[in-house]
Design a protein around this motif. Structure first.
Motif, PDB file in Angstrom:
ATOM      1  N   PRO A  17       0.815  -1.232   0.000  1.00  0.00           N
ATOM      2  CA  PRO A  17       0.000   0.000   0.000  1.00  0.00           C
ATOM      3  C   PRO A  17       0.845   1.278   0.000  1.00  0.00           C
ATOM      4  CG  PRO A  17      -0.969  -1.605   1.477  1.00  0.00           C
ATOM      5  CD  PRO A  17       0.348  -2.170   1.043  1.00  0.00           C
ATOM      6  N   ALA A  18       1.842   1.328   0.879  1.00  0.00           N
ATOM      7  CA  ALA A  18       2.682   2.528   0.949  1.00  0.00           C
ATOM      8  C   ALA A  18       3.452   2.717  -0.360  1.00  0.00           C
ATOM      9  CB  ALA A  18       3.664   2.407   2.120  1.00  0.00           C
ATOM     10  N   LEU A  19       3.953   1.628  -0.938  1.00  0.00           N
ATOM     11  CA  LEU A  19       4.722   1.710  -2.183  1.00  0.00           C
ATOM     12  C   LEU A  19       3.858   2.241  -3.317  1.00  0.00           C
ATOM     13  CD1 LEU A  19       7.288   1.117  -3.831  1.00  0.00           C
ATOM     14  CD2 LEU A  19       6.428  -1.202  -4.172  1.00  0.00           C
ATOM     15  N   ILE A  20       2.648   1.690  -3.457  1.00  0.00           N
ATOM     16  CA  ILE A  20       1.771   2.112  -4.554  1.00  0.00           C
ATOM     17  C   ILE A  20       1.396   3.587  -4.391  1.00  0.00           C
ATOM     18  CG2 ILE A  20      -0.416   1.666  -5.757  1.00  0.00           C
ATOM     19  CD1 ILE A  20       1.775  -0.556  -5.998  1.00  0.00           C
ATOM     20  N   ARG A  21       1.153   3.995  -3.149  1.00  0.00           N
ATOM     21  CA  ARG A  21       0.838   5.424  -2.896  1.00  0.00           C
ATOM     22  C   ARG A  21       1.986   6.307  -3.365  1.00  0.00           C
ATOM     23  NH1 ARG A  21      -1.528   3.854   1.979  1.00  0.00           N
ATOM     24  NH2 ARG A  21       0.438   4.161   3.090  1.00  0.00           N
ATOM     25  N   GLU A  22       3.215   5.895  -3.060  1.00  0.00           N
ATOM     26  CA  GLU A  22       4.376   6.694  -3.457  1.00  0.00           C
ATOM     27  C   GLU A  22       4.516   6.734  -4.972  1.00  0.00           C
ATOM     28  OE1 GLU A  22       8.138   6.323  -1.036  1.00  0.00           O
ATOM     29  OE2 GLU A  22       6.998   4.670  -0.180  1.00  0.00           O
ATOM     30  N   LEU A  23       4.249   5.617  -5.633  1.00  0.00           N
ATOM     31  CA  LEU A  23       4.355   5.579  -7.090  1.00  0.00           C
ATOM     32  C   LEU A  23       3.311   6.491  -7.728  1.00  0.00           C
ATOM     33  CD1 LEU A  23       4.977   1.748  -7.609  1.00  0.00           C
ATOM     34  CD2 LEU A  23       6.563   3.580  -8.228  1.00  0.00           C
ATOM     35  N   VAL A  24       2.105   6.447  -7.215  1.00  0.00           N
ATOM     36  CA  VAL A  24       1.041   7.314  -7.741  1.00  0.00           C
ATOM     37  C   VAL A  24       1.407   8.777  -7.513  1.00  0.00           C
ATOM     38  CG1 VAL A  24      -1.372   7.972  -7.435  1.00  0.00           C
ATOM     39  CG2 VAL A  24      -0.754   5.555  -7.532  1.00  0.00           C
ATOM     40  N   ALA A  25       2.017   9.060  -6.360  1.00  0.00           N
ATOM     41  CA  ALA A  25       2.441  10.433  -6.046  1.00  0.00           C
ATOM     42  C   ALA A  25       3.501  10.924  -7.029  1.00  0.00           C
ATOM     43  CB  ALA A  25       2.978  10.502  -4.620  1.00  0.00           C
ATOM     44  N   GLN A  26       4.248  10.002  -7.627  1.00  0.00           N
ATOM     45  CA  GLN A  26       5.260  10.370  -8.625  1.00  0.00           C
ATOM     46  C   GLN A  26       4.660  10.493 -10.019  1.00  0.00           C
ATOM     47  OE1 GLN A  26       8.386  11.303  -8.152  1.00  0.00           O
ATOM     48  NE2 GLN A  26       8.038  11.040  -5.946  1.00  0.00           N
ATOM     49  N   GLY A  27       3.335  10.319 -10.123  1.00  0.00           N
ATOM     50  CA  GLY A  27       2.683  10.503 -11.416  1.00  0.00           C
ATOM     51  C   GLY A  27       2.480   9.233 -12.204  1.00  0.00           C
ATOM     52  N   CYS A  28       2.672   8.058 -11.591  1.00  0.00           N
ATOM     53  CA  CYS A  28       2.477   6.798 -12.333  1.00  0.00           C
ATOM     54  C   CYS A  28       0.993   6.440 -12.329  1.00  0.00           C
ATOM     55  CB  CYS A  28       3.258   5.657 -11.672  1.00  0.00           C
ATOM     56  SG  CYS A  28       5.025   5.927 -11.615  1.00  0.00           S
ATOM     57  N   PRO A  29       0.373   6.293 -13.501  1.00  0.00           N
ATOM     58  CA  PRO A  29      -1.024   5.834 -13.534  1.00  0.00           C
ATOM     59  C   PRO A  29      -1.107   4.424 -12.964  1.00  0.00           C
ATOM     60  CG  PRO A  29      -0.317   6.690 -15.670  1.00  0.00           C
ATOM     61  CD  PRO A  29       0.908   6.537 -14.845  1.00  0.00           C
ATOM     62  N   LEU A  30      -2.201   4.131 -12.285  1.00  0.00           N
ATOM     63  CA  LEU A  30      -2.367   2.809 -11.670  1.00  0.00           C
ATOM     64  C   LEU A  30      -2.253   1.689 -12.700  1.00  0.00           C
ATOM     65  CD1 LEU A  30      -5.245   3.373  -9.087  1.00  0.00           C
ATOM     66  CD2 LEU A  30      -2.878   2.758  -8.583  1.00  0.00           C
ATOM     67  N   ARG A  31      -2.797   1.910 -13.916  1.00  0.00           N
ATOM     68  CA  ARG A  31      -2.780   0.822 -14.896  1.00  0.00           C
ATOM     69  C   ARG A  31      -1.378   0.608 -15.502  1.00  0.00           C
ATOM     70  NH1 ARG A  31      -4.456   5.228 -17.546  1.00  0.00           N
ATOM     71  NH2 ARG A  31      -3.698   5.582 -19.659  1.00  0.00           N
ATOM     72  N   HIS A  32      -0.445   1.531 -15.176  1.00  0.00           N
ATOM     73  CA  HIS A  32       0.934   1.368 -15.645  1.00  0.00           C
ATOM     74  C   HIS A  32       1.796   0.679 -14.598  1.00  0.00           C
ATOM     75  CE1 HIS A  32       0.914   4.703 -18.967  1.00  0.00           C
ATOM     76  NE2 HIS A  32      -0.145   3.923 -19.012  1.00  0.00           N
ATOM     77  N   ILE A  33       1.211   0.415 -13.419  1.00  0.00           N
ATOM     78  CA  ILE A  33       1.938  -0.260 -12.346  1.00  0.00           C
ATOM     79  C   ILE A  33       1.499  -1.728 -12.347  1.00  0.00           C
ATOM     80  CG2 ILE A  33       2.381  -0.368  -9.859  1.00  0.00           C
ATOM     81  CD1 ILE A  33       1.490   2.602  -9.739  1.00  0.00           C
ATOM     82  N   LEU A  34       2.467  -2.619 -12.457  1.00  0.00           N
ATOM     83  CA  LEU A  34       2.173  -4.051 -12.488  1.00  0.00           C
ATOM     84  C   LEU A  34       2.791  -4.723 -11.276  1.00  0.00           C
ATOM     85  CD1 LEU A  34       1.175  -6.629 -14.063  1.00  0.00           C
ATOM     86  CD2 LEU A  34       3.520  -6.810 -14.917  1.00  0.00           C
ATOM     87  N   VAL A  35       1.944  -5.320 -10.444  1.00  0.00           N
ATOM     88  CA  VAL A  35       2.443  -6.136  -9.329  1.00  0.00           C
ATOM     89  C   VAL A  35       2.439  -7.579  -9.788  1.00  0.00           C
ATOM     90  CG1 VAL A  35       1.951  -6.996  -7.012  1.00  0.00           C
ATOM     91  CG2 VAL A  35       1.703  -4.560  -7.512  1.00  0.00           C
ATOM     92  N   ILE A  36       3.620  -8.191  -9.746  1.00  0.00           N
ATOM     93  CA  ILE A  36       3.739  -9.582 -10.193  1.00  0.00           C
ATOM     94  C   ILE A  36       3.841 -10.462  -8.954  1.00  0.00           C
ATOM     95  CG2 ILE A  36       4.989 -11.136 -11.749  1.00  0.00           C
ATOM     96  CD1 ILE A  36       6.459  -8.251 -12.503  1.00  0.00           C
TER      97      ILE A  36
END
Lengths: 119, 241
Positions: B18-37
Protein backbone atom coordinates in the motif's frame (compact mmCIF):
# COMPACT_ATOMS: atom_id res chain seq x y z
CA UNK A 1 45.49 -60.62 -11.35
CA UNK A 2 43.47 -61.29 -8.19
CA UNK A 3 40.30 -63.06 -9.26
CA UNK A 4 38.84 -64.36 -6.02
CA UNK A 5 35.25 -63.33 -6.00
CA UNK A 6 33.52 -65.28 -3.29
CA UNK A 7 30.15 -66.92 -3.60
CA UNK A 8 28.81 -64.63 -0.88
CA UNK A 9 29.84 -61.55 -2.88
CA UNK A 10 28.21 -62.92 -6.04
CA UNK A 11 24.99 -63.67 -4.18
CA UNK A 12 24.97 -60.24 -2.55
CA UNK A 13 25.51 -58.31 -5.78
CA UNK A 14 23.10 -60.56 -7.63
CA UNK A 15 20.45 -59.84 -5.00
CA UNK A 16 21.14 -56.08 -5.12
CA UNK A 17 20.94 -56.10 -8.92
CA UNK A 18 17.58 -57.88 -8.92
CA UNK A 19 16.31 -55.58 -6.14
CA UNK A 20 17.27 -52.54 -8.25
CA UNK A 21 15.42 -53.92 -11.27
CA UNK A 22 12.38 -54.74 -9.14
CA UNK A 23 12.36 -51.25 -7.55
CA UNK A 24 12.59 -49.48 -10.89
CA UNK A 25 9.86 -51.75 -12.30
CA UNK A 26 7.63 -50.79 -9.35
CA UNK A 27 8.27 -47.08 -9.98
CA UNK A 28 7.36 -47.56 -13.63
CA UNK A 29 4.23 -49.51 -12.72
CA UNK A 30 3.15 -46.62 -10.46
CA UNK A 31 3.91 -44.19 -13.30
CA UNK A 32 6.44 -42.37 -11.13
CA UNK A 33 9.09 -42.76 -13.82
CA UNK A 34 8.97 -43.46 -17.54
CA UNK A 35 11.06 -46.06 -19.30
CA UNK A 36 12.46 -43.14 -21.24
CA UNK A 37 14.32 -42.09 -18.08
CA UNK A 38 14.49 -45.42 -16.26
CA UNK A 39 16.23 -47.54 -18.87
CA UNK A 40 19.79 -46.75 -17.64
CA UNK A 41 18.94 -48.18 -14.23
CA UNK A 42 17.31 -51.26 -15.71
CA UNK A 43 20.37 -51.79 -17.88
CA UNK A 44 22.70 -51.28 -14.90
CA UNK A 45 20.74 -53.85 -12.90
CA UNK A 46 20.84 -56.38 -15.74
CA UNK A 47 24.58 -55.86 -16.23
CA UNK A 48 25.23 -56.25 -12.51
CA UNK A 49 23.14 -59.43 -12.45
CA UNK A 50 25.11 -60.88 -15.41
CA UNK A 51 28.44 -60.05 -13.77
CA UNK A 52 27.29 -61.59 -10.50
CA UNK A 53 26.26 -64.76 -12.31
CA UNK A 54 29.35 -64.88 -14.58
CA UNK A 55 32.28 -63.14 -12.81
CA UNK A 56 34.68 -64.36 -15.50
CA UNK A 57 33.16 -61.68 -17.76
CA UNK A 58 34.33 -59.00 -15.34
CA UNK A 59 37.76 -60.56 -14.94
CA UNK A 60 38.33 -60.83 -18.71
CA UNK A 61 36.99 -57.37 -19.34
CA UNK A 62 39.24 -55.85 -16.66
CA UNK A 63 42.29 -57.54 -18.14
CA UNK A 64 41.48 -56.22 -21.60
CA UNK A 65 41.13 -52.69 -20.24
CA UNK A 66 44.45 -52.95 -18.45
CA UNK A 67 43.16 -53.05 -14.88
CA UNK A 68 45.11 -55.13 -12.37
CA UNK A 69 42.11 -55.65 -10.11
CA UNK A 70 38.62 -56.41 -11.53
CA UNK A 71 36.85 -54.37 -8.85
CA UNK A 72 38.82 -51.29 -9.94
CA UNK A 73 37.50 -51.78 -13.45
CA UNK A 74 33.96 -52.11 -12.17
CA UNK A 75 34.26 -48.96 -10.01
CA UNK A 76 35.78 -46.90 -12.82
CA UNK A 77 33.09 -47.86 -15.29
CA UNK A 78 30.34 -47.26 -12.75
CA UNK A 79 31.66 -43.79 -11.86
CA UNK A 80 32.02 -42.81 -15.51
CA UNK A 81 28.48 -43.96 -16.24
CA UNK A 82 27.11 -42.04 -13.25
CA UNK A 83 28.86 -38.81 -14.25
CA UNK A 84 27.44 -39.08 -17.74
CA UNK A 85 23.94 -39.82 -16.40
CA UNK A 86 23.99 -36.84 -14.04
CA UNK A 87 25.09 -34.54 -16.85
CA UNK A 88 22.30 -35.74 -19.12
CA UNK A 89 19.78 -35.24 -16.33
CA UNK A 90 21.06 -31.71 -15.67
CA UNK A 91 20.40 -30.85 -19.30
CA UNK A 92 16.92 -32.35 -19.09
CA UNK A 93 16.12 -30.47 -15.88
CA UNK A 94 17.26 -27.20 -17.45
CA UNK A 95 14.99 -27.74 -20.43
CA UNK A 96 12.02 -28.56 -18.19
CA UNK A 97 12.64 -25.50 -16.02
CA UNK A 98 12.55 -23.26 -19.07
CA UNK A 99 9.35 -24.91 -20.30
CA UNK A 100 7.66 -24.56 -16.90
CA UNK A 101 8.69 -20.91 -16.64
CA UNK A 102 7.36 -20.17 -20.10
CA UNK A 103 4.04 -21.92 -19.45
CA UNK A 104 3.60 -20.21 -16.08
CA UNK A 105 4.26 -16.78 -17.56
CA UNK A 106 1.96 -17.42 -20.55
CA UNK A 107 -0.85 -18.48 -18.24
CA UNK A 108 -0.41 -15.39 -16.06
CA UNK A 109 -0.31 -13.11 -19.10
CA UNK A 110 -3.51 -14.63 -20.51
CA UNK A 111 -5.25 -14.20 -17.16
CA UNK A 112 -4.10 -10.57 -17.06
CA UNK A 113 -5.71 -9.92 -20.46
CA UNK A 114 -8.94 -11.51 -19.19
CA UNK A 115 -8.89 -9.32 -16.06
CA UNK A 116 -8.35 -6.18 -18.11
CA UNK A 117 -11.26 -7.03 -20.39
CA UNK A 118 -13.55 -7.35 -17.37
CA UNK A 119 -12.53 -3.96 -15.93
CA UNK B 1 2.77 3.64 -27.38
CA UNK B 2 2.68 3.83 -23.57
CA UNK B 3 5.45 5.50 -21.57
CA UNK B 4 6.82 3.85 -18.45
CA UNK B 5 5.74 0.54 -16.98
CA UNK B 6 6.56 0.05 -13.31
CA UNK B 7 7.22 -3.62 -12.56
CA UNK B 8 6.82 -4.60 -8.92
CA UNK B 9 7.95 -8.20 -8.26
CA UNK B 10 6.36 -9.30 -5.00
CA UNK B 11 6.74 -12.35 -2.82
CA UNK B 12 4.86 -12.07 0.49
CA UNK B 13 4.95 -8.25 0.35
CA UNK B 14 1.32 -7.62 1.34
CA UNK B 15 2.26 -5.25 4.22
CA UNK B 16 4.64 -3.15 2.07
CA UNK B 17 2.50 -2.70 -1.05
CA UNK B 18 0.00 0.00 0.00
CA UNK B 19 2.68 2.53 0.95
CA UNK B 20 4.72 1.71 -2.18
CA UNK B 21 1.77 2.11 -4.55
CA UNK B 22 0.84 5.42 -2.90
CA UNK B 23 4.38 6.69 -3.46
CA UNK B 24 4.35 5.58 -7.09
CA UNK B 25 1.04 7.31 -7.74
CA UNK B 26 2.44 10.43 -6.05
CA UNK B 27 5.26 10.37 -8.63
CA UNK B 28 2.68 10.50 -11.42
CA UNK B 29 2.48 6.80 -12.33
CA UNK B 30 -1.02 5.83 -13.53
CA UNK B 31 -2.37 2.81 -11.67
CA UNK B 32 -2.78 0.82 -14.90
CA UNK B 33 0.93 1.37 -15.64
CA UNK B 34 1.94 -0.26 -12.35
CA UNK B 35 2.17 -4.05 -12.49
CA UNK B 36 2.44 -6.14 -9.33
CA UNK B 37 3.74 -9.58 -10.19
CA UNK B 38 2.73 -12.02 -7.50
CA UNK B 39 5.39 -14.73 -7.31
CA UNK B 40 3.47 -17.49 -5.56
CA UNK B 41 2.97 -15.55 -2.31
CA UNK B 42 1.50 -17.32 0.70
CA UNK B 43 0.04 -14.13 2.17
CA UNK B 44 -2.51 -11.65 0.80
CA UNK B 45 -0.13 -9.92 -1.66
CA UNK B 46 -2.38 -10.52 -4.67
CA UNK B 47 -5.58 -9.46 -2.88
CA UNK B 48 -3.89 -6.29 -1.59
CA UNK B 49 -2.58 -5.43 -5.07
CA UNK B 50 -6.01 -5.94 -6.66
CA UNK B 51 -7.68 -3.82 -3.96
CA UNK B 52 -5.26 -0.97 -4.78
CA UNK B 53 -6.39 -0.95 -8.42
CA UNK B 54 -3.03 -1.72 -10.06
CA UNK B 55 -2.49 -4.25 -12.83
CA UNK B 56 -1.59 -7.70 -11.54
CA UNK B 57 0.09 -10.81 -12.84
CA UNK B 58 -0.45 -13.93 -10.76
CA UNK B 59 2.18 -16.61 -11.35
CA UNK B 60 0.82 -20.10 -10.74
CA UNK B 61 4.05 -21.35 -9.21
CA UNK B 62 7.03 -19.60 -7.64
CA UNK B 63 9.53 -18.72 -10.34
CA UNK B 64 11.96 -16.59 -8.34
CA UNK B 65 13.07 -13.04 -9.10
CA UNK B 66 14.36 -13.86 -12.60
CA UNK B 67 11.19 -15.50 -13.89
CA UNK B 68 9.02 -12.88 -12.16
CA UNK B 69 10.78 -9.85 -13.63
CA UNK B 70 10.93 -11.53 -17.05
CA UNK B 71 7.14 -12.01 -16.92
CA UNK B 72 6.92 -8.27 -16.24
CA UNK B 73 9.02 -7.45 -19.29
CA UNK B 74 6.77 -9.66 -21.44
CA UNK B 75 3.69 -7.87 -20.05
CA UNK B 76 5.21 -4.45 -20.81
CA UNK B 77 6.17 -5.48 -24.35
CA UNK B 78 2.67 -6.79 -25.09
CA UNK B 79 1.24 -3.42 -24.08
CA UNK B 80 3.73 -1.36 -26.10
CA UNK B 81 5.46 0.34 -23.20
CA UNK B 82 8.55 2.31 -24.20
CA UNK B 83 10.36 1.76 -20.90
CA UNK B 84 10.03 -0.55 -17.93
CA UNK B 85 11.49 -0.01 -14.47
CA UNK B 86 11.79 -2.56 -11.69
CA UNK B 87 10.73 -1.34 -8.24
CA UNK B 88 10.90 -4.07 -5.62
CA UNK B 89 7.81 -4.80 -3.60
CA UNK B 90 9.68 -4.73 -0.29
CA UNK B 91 9.96 -0.93 -0.32
CA UNK B 92 13.75 -0.74 -0.67
CA UNK B 93 13.56 1.18 -3.94
CA UNK B 94 12.46 4.79 -3.49
CA UNK B 95 9.94 5.85 -6.17
CA UNK B 96 11.20 9.43 -5.79
CA UNK B 97 14.16 8.33 -7.95
CA UNK B 98 11.98 7.49 -10.96
CA UNK B 99 12.07 10.96 -12.56
CA UNK B 100 15.88 10.94 -12.42
CA UNK B 101 16.06 7.46 -13.98
CA UNK B 102 13.61 8.33 -16.73
CA UNK B 103 15.28 11.68 -17.35
CA UNK B 104 18.67 9.98 -17.79
CA UNK B 105 17.17 7.42 -20.18
CA UNK B 106 15.61 10.11 -22.34
CA UNK B 107 18.69 12.39 -22.25
CA UNK B 108 21.23 9.69 -23.08
CA UNK B 109 19.03 7.35 -25.15
CA UNK B 110 20.52 4.62 -22.99
CA UNK B 111 19.32 1.05 -23.07
CA UNK B 112 19.50 0.73 -19.28
CA UNK B 113 19.69 3.19 -16.40
CA UNK B 114 20.62 1.78 -12.99
CA UNK B 115 19.62 3.38 -9.72
CA UNK B 116 22.97 3.16 -7.98
CA UNK B 117 23.81 3.41 -4.29
CA UNK B 118 27.47 4.11 -4.92
CA UNK B 119 27.79 6.58 -7.80
CA UNK B 120 27.86 9.52 -5.39
CA UNK B 121 27.90 9.83 -1.62
CA UNK B 122 24.29 9.52 -0.55
CA UNK B 123 22.46 8.87 2.66
CA UNK B 124 20.05 6.05 3.14
CA UNK B 125 20.28 2.45 4.22
CA UNK B 126 23.72 0.86 4.16
CA UNK B 127 23.80 -2.85 3.51
CA UNK B 128 26.02 -5.21 5.54
CA UNK B 129 29.79 -5.28 5.04
CA UNK B 130 29.50 -8.72 3.47
CA UNK B 131 27.10 -7.43 0.83
CA UNK B 132 29.29 -4.39 0.17
CA UNK B 133 32.25 -6.74 -0.27
CA UNK B 134 30.22 -8.80 -2.73
CA UNK B 135 29.19 -5.68 -4.64
CA UNK B 136 32.82 -4.56 -4.85
CA UNK B 137 33.84 -8.00 -6.08
CA UNK B 138 31.24 -8.07 -8.87
CA UNK B 139 31.93 -4.47 -9.82
CA UNK B 140 35.61 -5.34 -10.27
CA UNK B 141 34.81 -8.53 -12.13
CA UNK B 142 32.47 -6.79 -14.57
CA UNK B 143 35.11 -4.16 -15.18
CA UNK B 144 37.64 -6.91 -15.87
CA UNK B 145 35.48 -8.77 -18.40
CA UNK B 146 33.80 -5.81 -20.09
CA UNK B 147 36.11 -2.85 -19.48
CA UNK B 148 33.22 -0.87 -18.02
CA UNK B 149 32.96 0.22 -14.38
CA UNK B 150 29.51 -0.23 -12.85
CA UNK B 151 29.39 1.00 -9.25
CA UNK B 152 26.29 -0.90 -8.19
CA UNK B 153 26.01 -4.08 -10.27
CA UNK B 154 23.57 -5.78 -7.88
CA UNK B 155 20.98 -3.00 -7.80
CA UNK B 156 17.57 -4.25 -8.90
CA UNK B 157 16.28 -0.73 -9.57
CA UNK B 158 16.85 -0.70 -13.31
CA UNK B 159 15.03 1.10 -16.09
CA UNK B 160 15.26 -0.51 -19.54
CA UNK B 161 14.16 0.42 -23.04
CA UNK B 162 12.32 -1.76 -25.55
CA UNK B 163 15.50 -3.21 -27.10
CA UNK B 164 16.53 -4.68 -23.77
CA UNK B 165 12.97 -5.64 -22.87
CA UNK B 166 12.91 -7.83 -25.99
CA UNK B 167 16.28 -9.34 -25.12
CA UNK B 168 15.28 -10.02 -21.50
CA UNK B 169 11.92 -11.45 -22.58
CA UNK B 170 13.85 -14.14 -24.45
CA UNK B 171 16.57 -14.79 -21.92
CA UNK B 172 16.84 -13.80 -18.25
CA UNK B 173 18.65 -15.70 -15.51
CA UNK B 174 16.49 -17.48 -12.94
CA UNK B 175 18.21 -16.13 -9.81
CA UNK B 176 20.51 -13.23 -8.89
CA UNK B 177 20.15 -11.89 -12.43
CA UNK B 178 21.59 -8.38 -12.14
CA UNK B 179 25.38 -8.86 -12.43
CA UNK B 180 25.09 -11.59 -15.05
CA UNK B 181 22.77 -9.59 -17.30
CA UNK B 182 24.97 -6.52 -16.92
CA UNK B 183 28.04 -8.42 -18.10
CA UNK B 184 26.14 -9.78 -21.09
CA UNK B 185 24.58 -6.52 -22.25
CA UNK B 186 27.78 -4.50 -21.76
CA UNK B 187 29.75 -7.04 -23.78
CA UNK B 188 27.01 -7.05 -26.42
CA UNK B 189 27.26 -3.29 -26.85
CA UNK B 190 24.13 -2.01 -25.11
CA UNK B 191 24.48 1.35 -23.32
CA UNK B 192 24.20 1.45 -19.53
CA UNK B 193 24.08 4.57 -17.34
CA UNK B 194 24.00 4.97 -13.57
CA UNK B 195 22.08 7.52 -11.54
CA UNK B 196 22.61 8.08 -7.81
CA UNK B 197 19.67 6.96 -5.65
CA UNK B 198 18.99 6.29 -1.99
CA UNK B 199 17.97 2.77 -1.02
CA UNK B 200 15.85 2.13 2.05
CA UNK B 201 15.71 -0.74 4.49
CA UNK B 202 13.10 -3.28 3.40
CA UNK B 203 9.64 -2.55 4.82
CA UNK B 204 8.80 -6.17 5.62
CA UNK B 205 9.86 -9.68 4.67
CA UNK B 206 13.35 -11.14 4.53
CA UNK B 207 16.27 -11.24 2.15
CA UNK B 208 16.66 -14.22 -0.14
CA UNK B 209 20.39 -14.34 0.65
CA UNK B 210 21.38 -15.90 3.93
CA UNK B 211 24.69 -17.37 5.06
CA UNK B 212 23.98 -20.66 3.27
CA UNK B 213 22.95 -19.20 -0.06
CA UNK B 214 25.76 -16.62 0.09
CA UNK B 215 28.31 -19.24 -1.01
CA UNK B 216 26.08 -20.45 -3.87
CA UNK B 217 25.46 -16.79 -4.81
CA UNK B 218 29.17 -15.96 -4.90
CA UNK B 219 30.13 -18.96 -7.03
CA UNK B 220 27.14 -18.99 -9.34
CA UNK B 221 27.12 -15.25 -10.03
CA UNK B 222 30.89 -15.16 -10.61
CA UNK B 223 30.55 -17.89 -13.23
CA UNK B 224 27.46 -16.16 -14.61
CA UNK B 225 29.31 -12.86 -15.07
CA UNK B 226 32.20 -14.49 -16.94
CA UNK B 227 29.96 -16.65 -19.13
CA UNK B 228 27.55 -13.74 -19.62
CA UNK B 229 30.38 -11.60 -20.97
CA UNK B 230 31.34 -14.37 -23.39
CA UNK B 231 27.72 -14.70 -24.54
CA UNK B 232 27.53 -10.94 -24.98
CA UNK B 233 30.63 -10.84 -27.18
CA UNK B 234 29.25 -13.64 -29.34
CA UNK B 235 25.96 -11.76 -29.63
CA UNK B 236 27.81 -8.61 -30.69
CA UNK B 237 29.74 -10.56 -33.31
CA UNK B 238 26.52 -12.11 -34.66
CA UNK B 239 24.92 -8.67 -35.06
CA UNK B 240 28.05 -7.27 -36.69
CA UNK B 241 27.99 -10.09 -39.29
Amino acid sequence: MPTDITLEQRLLFGFLALALIAFVARLMHRRQVDLQHAWPWVLAGLLAAVLAAFPAVLVTGARLLGFKVPSNAAMSLAITALVFLVLVQSVAIGRMQRDVRDLCQRMALLEAWEDEKKR
Amino acid sequence: MNGLAVLVPAFNEGPSLPALIRELVAQGCPLRHILVINDGSGDDTLAVARSLGVATLDLAIRLGIGGTVQAGYRWALERDFHWAVQVDGDGQHDPAALPALLGAAVATAGDMVIGSRFVAARGGYRSTWLRRLGIAWFSGLIRFVTGRRIHDPTSGMRLVGRRLMKSFAEHYPADFPEPETLARILAAGYTVEEVAVCMRERGAGRSSIDSVTAVYYAVKVTLGVVLGAVAGRLERRRHAD
